[in-house]
Design a protein around this motif. Structure first.
Motif: not given
Length: 214
Positions: A138, A170, A189, A193-195, A197-198
């Motif tokens: 990642y 989500r 969402k 990945t969450d990271k 996405s931010e």
């Protein structure tokens, strides 16, 4: 430089987000009415655009060229192409009016997959025939994506830049729900990945969300 001397950019550096089938690709293709467009196609969306030409002016189809990448393309192939366009832009020789990249999620996955090949075993674990992803994958994908945008897309002047990304439901528990309550859709969402996405939406000047009512 004073703020009073600033001039607004004439071109879009934007992200189009929405669920599959919400019209992102058709909207992107409509930019070809204004001039030559090149699709950097990671998820075969050009095939879907083919069916959308019936709704678009005929010049759109004539103005679109595309390059298809696959999961093994990784960082090098798109980076080299963007490098060519950056140099052409600096020399005012760029003949493309819009560059579109579809889609962010699939390109990021190609970077994650690439790390298993180039990471020299660092942080790579294998389960059967499948490489399991971890923090190093990642991290590599995040840096590769950053370089594609800031070392490539945002360095190209006098050209629209549009990147698309799917959204998905989500799932989770509503605030205040009991521990035994079922999960339900609590929002949407990005297909990242969450990271990422931010992080990735902040790379763009404008974000447009598409929705298709059925």
């Amino acid at each position: 430089m004073k703020a009073t001397d600033m001039r607004p950019e004439k071109n879009i550096v934007g992200m189009f987000v929405g669920k599959a089938g919400s019209g992102k690709s058709t909207a992107i293709a409509s930019f070809a009415e204004a001039g030559p467009m090149h699709f950097m196609d990671f998820d075969r969306r050009i095939n879907g655009i083919y069916h959308a030409f019936q709704y678009l002016p005929p010049e759109c189809r004539a103005n679109i060229e595309y390059t298809q990448y696959n999961i093994k393309s990784g960082f090098k192939e798109p980076a080299e192409q963007l490098g060519i366009w950056v140099e052409e832009s600096k020399q005012r020789k760029l003949k493309i009016a819009t560059i579109a990249l579809e889609s962010a999620g699939i390109m990021a996955n190609s970077f994650i997959d690439e790390y298993s090949r180039v990471g020299q075993g660092k942080g790579v674990r294998q389960l059967g025939e499948v490489d399991m992803t971890g923090p190093m994958h990642y991290g590599y994908a995040s840096r590769a994506f950053h370089k594609i945008v800031y070392g490539g897309l945002r360095e190209i002047r006098n050209c629209n830049v549009i990147v698309s990304c799917w959204t998905m439901d989500r799932w989770g528990k509503r605030e205040g729900a009991a521990d035994y309550a079922d999960n339900e859709v609590i929002g949407t969402k990005l297909n990242l990945t969450d990271k990422l996405s931010e992080e990735i939406p902040g790379y763009f000047d404008e974000i447009y969300e598409f929705d298709k009512q059925v």
